[in-house]
Design an enzyme around this catalytic site. Structure first.
Site, PDB file in Angstrom:
ATOM      1  N   SER A 257       0.957  -1.322   0.082  1.00 36.36           N
ATOM      2  CA  SER A 257      -0.042   0.117   0.170  1.00 36.36           C
ATOM      3  C   SER A 257       0.786   1.265  -0.017  1.00 36.36           C
ATOM      4  O   SER A 257       1.920   1.358   0.511  1.00 36.36           O
ATOM      5  CB  SER A 257      -0.982  -0.056   1.277  1.00 36.36           C
ATOM      6  OG  SER A 257      -1.692   1.266   1.425  1.00 36.36           O
TER       7      SER A 257
ATOM      8  N   TYR B 109      -2.799  -1.195  10.156  1.00 42.94           N
ATOM      9  CA  TYR B 109      -2.790  -1.444   8.574  1.00 42.94           C
ATOM     10  C   TYR B 109      -1.514  -0.780   7.930  1.00 42.94           C
ATOM     11  O   TYR B 109      -1.060  -1.684   7.154  1.00 42.94           O
ATOM     12  CB  TYR B 109      -4.029  -0.963   8.251  1.00 42.94           C
ATOM     13  CG  TYR B 109      -4.029  -1.081   6.493  1.00 42.94           C
ATOM     14  CD1 TYR B 109      -4.696  -2.443   6.050  1.00 42.94           C
ATOM     15  CD2 TYR B 109      -3.747  -0.221   5.605  1.00 42.94           C
ATOM     16  CE1 TYR B 109      -4.626  -2.549   4.619  1.00 42.94           C
ATOM     17  CE2 TYR B 109      -3.669  -0.288   4.475  1.00 42.94           C
ATOM     18  CZ  TYR B 109      -4.038  -1.296   3.836  1.00 42.94           C
ATOM     19  OH  TYR B 109      -4.181  -1.596   2.456  1.00 42.94           O
TER      20      TYR B 109
END
Length: 249
Positions: free
Chosen positions: A138, A151
């Site tokens: 990400s 995350y």
């Protein structure tokens, strides 16, 4: 990574980025195996495409991963590409003591899951001449979103792990990192229609064009993710403030 003639396993293939990649890889002439928890979602993705196959997998269960790896290589001995895409994203508040269930689940799915599945399949992939591992990280691996700290941390850890994996497997298995920006998917509530996020189809089109380059880039970086990926070079503090000032949950 060759563009066609692969047998590709994609975790988290029942929706979002996994679904979009499954469809595109299939339509380029690859056999695709999608894995996830929900059989109905997998069936919907595979519908109408003869060379998309489905297998259920609980990425949080170490024993289930081992069993799955044995089953998928027996059923698809030509398997040569692993795409570690499954993951979850939970909002967490860090300014007071809290239940850590969400944090621990995020680490299990996003970091331990890819490590365990890669480990379970690595001997099979090394034995092939065209093995590939694709880890989906990400942009938040490079600049954290304060609202989703675990995350962001798991994706940063997977980025580091991918670098080590690439060095360890040099000349034997190709290791690619796919780094999405904020994409319109169902990863978090309301995200699939959130203004300012990259539409999923546009993201997938750009990703496949990058995969089509020769040689395949070590990092698949769509243009929208460049400010995050290169924030350390271009001004980290400014990007951190900008990111966390513009995102609303």
């Amino acid at each position: 990574m060759k563009p066609t003639g692969n047998t590709i396993l994609i975790t988290g293939g029942g929706s979002g980025i996994g679904e979009a990649l499954a469809h595109r890889f299939h339509d380029m002439g690859n056999t695709v195996v999608i894995a996830g928890r929900r059989q109905a979602a997998l069936d919907a993705v595979a519908s109408g495409r003869a060379n998309i196959h489905t297998m259920t997998l609980n990425i949080d269960d170490p024993a289930a991963i081992q069993t799955f790896a044995a089953q998928v290589t027996a059923r698809f001995p030509a398997l040569n590409v692993l795409v570690n895409n499954a993951g979850i994203m939970r909002v967490e508040a860090l300014d007071s003591s809290r239940d850590l269930t969400d944090a621990e689940a995020t680490i299990s799915s996003n970091l331990l899951g890819p490590i365990r599945l890669t480990n379970a399949l690595i001997d099979h992939l090394v034995a092939r001449s065209d093995g590939v591992v694709v880890n989906v990280t990400s942009g938040l691996a490079f600049v954290p979103l304060v609202a989703t700290p675990t995350y962001s941390a798991t994706k940063a850890a997977l980025h580091s792990y991918t670098i080590a994996l690439r060095a360890a497997l040099a000349g034997r298995v190709e290791v690619i990192e796919l780094v999405p920006p904020a994409v319109q998917t169902d990863l978090t509530p309301g995200q699939s229609t959130r203004e300012g996020y990259l539409p999923l189809e546009a993201f997938a089109d750009e990703v496949l064009a990058l995969f089509g380059q020769t040689p395949t880039p070590e990092e698949i970086l769509v243009q929208r993710v460049h400010p995050l990926r290169f924030a350390e070079r271009d001004g980290f503090a400014t990007m951190l403030e900008r990111l966390n000032g513009q995102v609303h949950h």
